[in-house]
Design an enzyme around this catalytic site. Structure first.
Site, PDB file in Angstrom:
ATOM      1  N   TYR A   1       6.585  -6.524  -4.021  1.00 46.58           N
ATOM      2  CA  TYR A   1       6.270  -5.696  -2.857  1.00 46.58           C
ATOM      3  C   TYR A   1       5.832  -4.314  -3.333  1.00 46.58           C
ATOM      4  O   TYR A   1       6.495  -3.686  -4.164  1.00 46.58           O
ATOM      5  CB  TYR A   1       7.498  -5.582  -1.948  1.00 46.58           C
ATOM      6  CG  TYR A   1       7.148  -5.123  -0.565  1.00 46.58           C
ATOM      7  CD1 TYR A   1       6.748  -6.044   0.397  1.00 46.58           C
ATOM      8  CD2 TYR A   1       7.193  -3.782  -0.216  1.00 46.58           C
ATOM      9  CE1 TYR A   1       6.408  -5.633   1.676  1.00 46.58           C
ATOM     10  CE2 TYR A   1       6.851  -3.363   1.063  1.00 46.58           C
ATOM     11  CZ  TYR A   1       6.465  -4.287   1.998  1.00 46.58           C
ATOM     12  OH  TYR A   1       6.123  -3.874   3.264  1.00 46.58           O
TER      13      TYR A   1
ATOM     14  N   TYR B   1      -2.094  -4.899   4.233  1.00 47.94           N
ATOM     15  CA  TYR B   1      -0.679  -4.788   4.543  1.00 47.94           C
ATOM     16  C   TYR B   1      -0.228  -6.019   5.317  1.00 47.94           C
ATOM     17  O   TYR B   1      -0.516  -6.159   6.509  1.00 47.94           O
ATOM     18  CB  TYR B   1      -0.353  -3.516   5.342  1.00 47.94           C
ATOM     19  CG  TYR B   1       1.141  -3.394   5.509  1.00 47.94           C
ATOM     20  CD1 TYR B   1       1.907  -2.800   4.510  1.00 47.94           C
ATOM     21  CD2 TYR B   1       1.791  -3.968   6.599  1.00 47.94           C
ATOM     22  CE1 TYR B   1       3.281  -2.755   4.605  1.00 47.94           C
ATOM     23  CE2 TYR B   1       3.177  -3.931   6.703  1.00 47.94           C
ATOM     24  CZ  TYR B   1       3.908  -3.322   5.707  1.00 47.94           C
ATOM     25  OH  TYR B   1       5.269  -3.299   5.798  1.00 47.94           O
TER      26      TYR B   1
END
Ligand SMILES: [Zn+2]
Lengths: 377, 139
Positions: A279, A329
């Protein structure tokens, strides 16, 4: 007979500014793509888990997100729910789907993330309660504090953060659906403006409209589906909710606790991971995770990433689709999807040769939440 | 925009006493009467032992910068850039988010000793911090 969870379908929309399409449109499109990828029908889906993005929240008025999503998809599932874990939410719902499928609560669980924050500006710049009186806004502020700590304690330099940003763009250049496909140089990185010092614009992930979905089912059910099953070898979560009170809050992520558990369940160590999907809301989070997952020692992530080691030609490719810094995203769901595609060997120019194991992470909120998946072909 | 002031604190049942102490120019942290733990922000129970026997304790207002960031982007018209947001480690243990004032942002460093100074903002006195010179004295 033991039921083992696998991933059998993935799908997503475009990512970027997608005007005129609500999150609901995007989520439905991703759901349909995932079902089609597996060669299943909507009527086969008997589990629904959702991770609504920050501009949606978990509630639409008083209606839970999964309820409205299920109504729109015409589902009456045996298992359902939504989770708010910020950027750990998508990895966490895939984990929860695996638990539900292995427990026999459902057979085909649809996991969906979607959001359109570009149509709802400001959703990533939220005020933090009374701390906003001091001008402490947004996710960037907290990660800037963590970055400063790392620089102070370990001598980490801007060039080390820049390696993460440059690698992400180099990966994104090989990903047809990536939002940012133009490579950047270290000079470009160093010239990018400081926003919330020491974070520069190029340390921060993209804000995107888009949705992504993953189907979790049993190994047995997956046998006659159209795609090769990707095995869920290990998973774990760990959280750090007491935030400022915990001495190590800015020095270690909860990954240091759940990483060994997820890898241990898979019978693997960090050295056995072929491709890492970490991440990457901010570049510092990649550096911290390289340490906390054991790819290198604490404090050594800066030197570790030098020379393009996590880039396309490096020995540990991180986020070969470009991640949050270049692909788009997707709150971690795109990381899961890229892991699946890498393990199926279907990623063309960006394929990591011989990829048989992948580690996927989700990291969220005020550096509070963390979830890990270990996947295998 | 309509209100140029930065967002104001929103005292609630848990934080009312804290902000009232600030208004008197006193930094007061929550104190557990059972285990002695000192903590911020105020909460319903001791985060260490879950006792609900809580009081408050005035602290020295001295501490050091644990980490900080310089905002070079204006998020709110009432907080024009540049300004420093720091996580301040109080000598007595608790930490809080605040601003470092009274010097240029570039002069702030991790571990820099600081001390509290209350500043009027709207209806509140905000506990902000300035560089502390070891050995005391005013600055
Ligand atoms: Zn206590």
């Amino acid at each position: 007979m033991t039921r083992r969870a696998v991933i059998s379908g993935v799908g997503h929309t475009d990512f970027g500014k997608l005007e005129g399409r609500s999150p609901w449109h995007l989520e439905a499109e991703a759901a349909a793509a995932a079902v089609a990828d597996a060669g299943l029908q909507p009527s086969d889906v008997d589990g629904l888990l959702t991770d609504p993005g920050p501009s949606q929240g978990i509630l639409d008025g008083i209606t839970p997100h999964f309820l409205r999503m299920g109504a729109q998809l015409g589902l009456d599932p045996d298992y359902a729910g939504s989770e708010i874990l910020g950027g750990a939410g998508s990895v966490a719902i895939v984990e929860r789907a695996a638990l539900a499928v292995e427990a026999g609560l459902c057979d085909v669980c649809l996991c969906i993330y979607g959001d359109s924050p570009l149509s709802s500006p400001g959703s990533f710049d939220y005020a933090r309660g009374d701390e906003s009186a001091f001008g402490f806004f947004g996710a960037a502020g907290l990660h800037a504090l963590a970055t400063r700590r790392h620089m102070h304690r370990f001598g980490t330099r801007f060039e080390h953060l820049g390696e993460v940003a440059v690698a992400a763009r180099a990966h994104g250049a090989r990903t047809p659906h990536a939002q940012k496909r133009k490579p950047i140089s270290m000079d470009d990185y160093l010239a990018s403006g400081q926003l919330v010092e020491p974070l520069r614009k190029l340390d921060c992930c993209l804000v995107s409209d888009g949705a992504a979905a993953v189907l979790v089912t049993t190994a047995e059910r997956a046998r006659d589906l159209r795609t090769p099953a990707v095995r869920i070898l290990g998973h774990a979560q760990a959280h750090s909710l007491s935030t400022y009170a915990t001495p190590e809050h800015f020095d270690r992520l909860p990954a240091a606790r759940c990483g060994p558990r997820a890898l241990g369940a898979a019978g693997l160590g960090a050295k056995d991971i072929d491709v890492a999907l970490l991440y990457d809301c901010f570049t510092i989070v990649v550096l911290l995770q390289l340490e906390d997952y054991g790819f290198c020692k604490q404090g050594e992530s800066g030197p570790f990433v030098e020379g393009g080691r996590i880039g396309p030609a490096g020995s540990l490719p991180v986020n070969p689709s470009g991640g949050l810094l270049a692909e788009g995203y997707g709150s971690g769901m795109l990381h899961v999807i890229e892991a699946v595609r890498q393990l199926r060997g279907e990623t063309g120019d960006r394929q990591v040769a011989g990829a048989e194991t992948a580690l996927v992470s989700g990291h969220g909120l005020g550096m509070n939440t963390h979830a890990t998946l270990v996947l295998g072909s | 925009m309509s209100d140029p002031r930065p967002p104001q604190p929103q005292p609630d049942a848990l934080t009312k006493a804290y902000w009232e102490a600030c208004r008197r120019g006193s930094l007061e942290v929550s104190a557990c009467e059972d285990c002695g733990h000192l903590f911020l922000p105020p909460g319903p129970c001791c985060p260490q032992c879950w006792s609900m026997q809580l009081g408050v304790r005035p602290v020295s207002g001295r501490g050091h910068v644990f980490s900080f960031t310089i905002y070079r982007r204006t998020y709110h018209p009432g907080m024009p850039e540049p300004y420093v947001v720091a996580l301040v480690q109080l000598d007595e243990g608790p930490r809080l988010i605040s601003n470092i004032v009274g010097c240029e942002p570039e002069e702030v460093s991790v571990d820099m000793p600081v001390r509290v100074r209350f500043e009027d903002v709207g209806d509140f006195k905000l506990p902000r911090f300035e560089r502390a010179v070891d050995g005391g004295g005013t600055s």
